[in-house]
Enzyme design. Sequence first.
Site, PDB file in Angstrom:
ATOM      1  N   LYS A 106      48.869   9.969  31.771  1.00 49.01           N
ATOM      2  CA  LYS A 106      47.537  10.307  32.257  1.00 49.01           C
ATOM      3  C   LYS A 106      46.664  10.852  31.118  1.00 49.01           C
ATOM      4  O   LYS A 106      45.473  10.579  31.031  1.00 49.01           O
ATOM      5  CB  LYS A 106      47.661  11.363  33.354  1.00 49.01           C
ATOM      6  CG  LYS A 106      46.700  11.108  34.472  1.00 49.01           C
ATOM      7  CD  LYS A 106      46.997  11.925  35.682  1.00 49.01           C
ATOM      8  CE  LYS A 106      45.945  11.528  36.703  1.00 49.01           C
ATOM      9  NZ  LYS A 106      46.372  11.329  37.999  1.00 49.01           N
ATOM     10  N   ARG A 107      47.311  11.601  30.271  1.00 46.88           N
ATOM     11  CA  ARG A 107      46.624  12.223  29.142  1.00 46.88           C
ATOM     12  C   ARG A 107      45.939  11.171  28.243  1.00 46.88           C
ATOM     13  O   ARG A 107      44.892  11.397  27.675  1.00 46.88           O
ATOM     14  CB  ARG A 107      47.677  12.997  28.343  1.00 46.88           C
ATOM     15  CG  ARG A 107      47.210  13.985  27.334  1.00 46.88           C
ATOM     16  CD  ARG A 107      48.385  14.856  26.892  1.00 46.88           C
ATOM     17  NE  ARG A 107      49.609  14.069  26.713  1.00 46.88           N
ATOM     18  CZ  ARG A 107      49.937  13.457  25.587  1.00 46.88           C
ATOM     19  NH1 ARG A 107      49.159  13.524  24.543  1.00 46.88           N
ATOM     20  NH2 ARG A 107      51.075  12.779  25.508  1.00 46.88           N
TER      21      ARG A 107
END
Length: 476
Positions: free
Chosen positions: A247-248
């Site tokens: 997600k980062r």
Amino acid sequence: MTVRTRFAPSPTGKPHIGNIRTAIFEYLYAKSKNGEFILRIEDTDRERFIPETIKYIEESLKWLGLTWDNENIVHQSTRLDIYKKYSEKLLEEGKAYKCFCSKERLAELREKQTKEGKAPGYDACCRKLNPEDVEKLEKGGKTSVLRFKIPETPKKVIWEDLVWETVSIRADTQEDFIIMKSDGYPTYNFANVIDDHDMGISHVIRGEEFIPSTPKHILLYLAFGWQHPSFAHLPLIIGKDKKKLSKRHGDTDILDYREEGYLAESMLNFLVLLGWNLGTTQELFSCKELIKYFDIKRVGKAPAVFDLDRLNWINGEKIRAMKVDDLIKEVASFNSNFMKNKDRDLLQRALIVMQTRMVTLKDFTDGSGFFFEDIKYDPRLLIFKKSTQDDSLGGLKNVLELLGQTKEIKSPKDADKIMKKAVASQSLSNGDVFWPVRVALSGQEKSPSPGEIMWALGLAKSKERLETAVKLLENP
Ligand code: GLU
């Protein structure tokens, strides 16, 4: 042979970048071979099933134009009878067996194996149960699962992967895996094989993380006496830091990118480059071109780096390449609210001005308010840092006077000419004219050039804003 691929997502969450990249490759492969692309929802893991994610899957595919060819989407949960029938066949033929091991026993076994430094796996304990044992256990109310017996031969499972070439994995690396769970649902490994066969899938395209499961699938095909489809395992997607995409890095829901104002075509273009390239320097492709050029042989094994800067570049380029009317349509479908009560001509001109600088559609809907709404700003902003109040006022008045003698501003260049004239006629500096005009017209210190804004706003509106600015400067 008809090429038929399938996208087989598990509805356990909203589809992410990685899922959709798989769908794109499946779609392009099928379409480049005049084949069919099927959508199948693999909803047999009832513990992780999130029903509403199905609509996100459908919406994501529709947004990207990845139209599936089956009128009715296949939901595995509606095919339990079929899996039951096939699993019973394996049971009857002695290729599968019932396993009564409790969760606790399996957990203990795993712990022991890990402690001993062995790879964890089922020890085939229930293989040796005879029919009487099974009957007794069932009469005692014990529930069971069905496990596939890893056969003695072949010793190695070998396949020609369309990406990885010859892959060979020892069969004894596989445990006797579960095919039917105690809740009557099949496992992914089983249902996947039954359906790919049943639906005539010719090519299975999926992520590299499924390579270790492929021997299980091939052994099942062999057990049924079926020919297995061709396999193509797509390379991993990693972040710029070389770590697995998370997600980062931007591995979020694909529809989030729509929310951010990325074009569907940009997403297609960007995602296909995560693993595929044409072998030339061309990086921008339309959907039609992708169908024409896509070749699975040009998919590499090396991990593909997810680079948001590249997506931004692609999106900006696609926006700039669009006809303004098409861009208006994109803006309207991106944010229909934004379109309300907007003058079409002004909208067109504002978009032409912004088009050269936009990265996303949001840059337009968020950043073009000053074209359409009344503006507010601190009057001190009207004075350029190297200028004075008098000179700025002089500049504005001068431009206003020249505008008074003008009938129409035909182009941004036209507007620039007027401002240059204003500079020259009173020996002012550029900053005494261009700066206050920019602020007077946009209310901002950073904006498209004052000439562009003046052209977009038109003569009347520009005059009105300049007059307001003069008043503000005269009575601060
Ligand atoms: N349901 C699996 C997934 O969501 C499908 C994998 C495959 O394509 O075989 O990834």
